[in-house]
Design a protein around this motif. Structure first.
Motif, PDB file in Angstrom:
ATOM      1  N   ARG A 152       0.812  -1.219   0.000  1.00 28.11           N
ATOM      2  CA  ARG A 152       0.000   0.000   0.000  1.00 28.11           C
ATOM      3  C   ARG A 152       0.842   1.265   0.000  1.00 28.11           C
ATOM      4  O   ARG A 152       0.354   2.336  -0.325  1.00 28.11           O
TER       5      ARG A 152
ATOM      6  N   SER B  82       3.365   1.873  -1.929  1.00 26.38           N
ATOM      7  CA  SER B  82       3.961   2.142  -3.239  1.00 26.38           C
ATOM      8  C   SER B  82       3.472   3.465  -3.798  1.00 26.38           C
ATOM      9  O   SER B  82       2.304   3.827  -3.655  1.00 26.38           O
ATOM     10  N   GLN B  83       4.389   4.184  -4.443  1.00 27.24           N
ATOM     11  CA  GLN B  83       4.071   5.530  -4.923  1.00 27.24           C
ATOM     12  C   GLN B  83       4.131   5.648  -6.444  1.00 27.24           C
ATOM     13  O   GLN B  83       3.514   6.531  -7.030  1.00 27.24           O
TER      14      GLN B  83
ATOM     15  N   TYR C   7       1.737   8.262 -11.186  1.00 29.57           N
ATOM     16  CA  TYR C   7       1.947   8.427  -9.755  1.00 29.57           C
ATOM     17  C   TYR C   7       0.640   8.700  -9.004  1.00 29.57           C
ATOM     18  O   TYR C   7       0.534   8.428  -7.813  1.00 29.57           O
TER      19      TYR C   7
ATOM     20  N   ASN D 165      -3.716   8.822  -8.586  1.00 29.88           N
ATOM     21  CA  ASN D 165      -4.956   8.139  -8.923  1.00 29.88           C
ATOM     22  C   ASN D 165      -5.606   8.762 -10.158  1.00 29.88           C
ATOM     23  O   ASN D 165      -5.548   9.967 -10.366  1.00 29.88           O
TER      24      ASN D 165
ATOM     25  N   LEU E 211      -4.789   4.249 -12.563  1.00 31.49           N
ATOM     26  CA  LEU E 211      -4.328   3.870 -11.231  1.00 31.49           C
ATOM     27  C   LEU E 211      -5.439   4.039 -10.216  1.00 31.49           C
ATOM     28  O   LEU E 211      -6.101   5.078 -10.169  1.00 31.49           O
ATOM     29  N   ASN E 212      -5.623   3.033  -9.389  1.00 28.88           N
ATOM     30  CA  ASN E 212      -6.574   3.085  -8.284  1.00 28.88           C
ATOM     31  C   ASN E 212      -5.847   2.566  -7.050  1.00 28.88           C
ATOM     32  O   ASN E 212      -5.727   1.358  -6.839  1.00 28.88           O
ATOM     33  N   LYS E 213      -5.335   3.483  -6.247  1.00 28.16           N
ATOM     34  CA  LYS E 213      -4.529   3.083  -5.083  1.00 28.16           C
ATOM     35  C   LYS E 213      -5.374   2.398  -4.014  1.00 28.16           C
ATOM     36  O   LYS E 213      -4.884   1.513  -3.305  1.00 28.16           O
TER      37      LYS E 213
ATOM     38  N   GLN F 265      -5.522  -0.945  -5.130  1.00 26.68           N
ATOM     39  CA  GLN F 265      -4.179  -1.447  -5.430  1.00 26.68           C
ATOM     40  C   GLN F 265      -4.158  -2.083  -6.810  1.00 26.68           C
ATOM     41  O   GLN F 265      -3.735  -3.248  -6.981  1.00 26.68           O
TER      42      GLN F 265
END
Lengths: 113, 115
Positions: free
Chosen positions: A28, A30-31, A51, A53, A65-67, A70
């Motif tokens: 989680r 990670s950038q 980098y 979302n 990207l969807n942090k 993940q």
């Protein structure tokens, strides 16, 4: 262990279609997230990084990207036979002395004329 | 031309014979790394270096050594190669942004066979 998971494929799409490549990661913290393309016997070549979302577009390529989930994906619009390659997802993570990069095993994409 | 070079590109050797694979970059990058790539296992990191005299183990460091005495060079040393080190090896470098490995440039690869 910092895991990066990809379906190995092969993913087969007809020329002109949209190819969708997916990747999940376990860390989680990670950038930075990267997509590399690798032709057989050649070195990986960076095609996208993201980098934040949301979506990032570059020509026919869109990284998503969807942090929270993940999850990172790569869309290739108007797929061409020259896009046939293995696509590697890479995710950075913090290590003892700084940062390192973990790669997924790659998804093989075949674009058929 | 900005590039990462590796030598040799192809090497066949025998078990136990020490070898060094050189890696050099001309982009003044701080971060350098070695990977091996095997069928079905993907790219796995062997060692990496955030800067001169700073190295750290990756996922598969056993049987390998590295050194970073100069910014541009990052040699990979196999003191006593074994057949399970037969693989395709890549060196890579990147300028270290605040969040770590940024745009990473790969060398052309070294195909090593250990008999």
């Amino acid at each position: 262990q910092k895991e990066v998971e990809q379906n190995s494929g092969p993913l087969s799409v007809p020329e002109g279609a949209i190819a969708s490549l997916n990747c999940t990661y376990s860390d989680r913290g990670s950038q930075s997230f990267f997509w590399y393309r690798q032709y057989s016997g050649k070195s990986p070549e960076l095609i996208m990084f993201i980098y934040s979302n949301g979506d990032k577009e570059d020509g026919r390529f869109t990284a998503q990207l969807n942090k929270a989930s993940q999850y990172v994906s790569l869309l290739i619009r108007d797929s061409q036979p020259s896009d046939s390659a293995t696509y590697l997802c890479a995710v950075n993570f913090e290590s003892q002395s700084g940062y390192a990069l973990n790669f997924g095993k790659g998804t093989s994409l075949l674009v058929t004329p | 031309e900005a590039q990462v070079t590796q030598n040799p590109r192809y090497l066949i050797t025998v078990t136990g014979k020490k070898l060094t694979v050189t890696c050099s970059q001309n982009m003044n990058h701080e971060y350098m790394s070695w990977y091996r790539q095997d069928p079905g296992l993907g790219l796995r990191q062997i060692y990496y270096s955030m800067n001169v005299e700073v190295t750290d183990k990756g996922d598969v460091p056993e049987g390998y050594k590295v050194s970073r005495k100069e910014k541009r060079n990052f040699p990979l040393i196999l003191e006593s190669p074994s057949p399970n080190q037969t693989s395709l090896y890549f060196c890579a470098s990147s300028p270290v942004a605040g969040v770590g490995p940024d745009t990473q440039y790969f060398g052309p690869g070294t195909r090593l066979t250990v008999l």
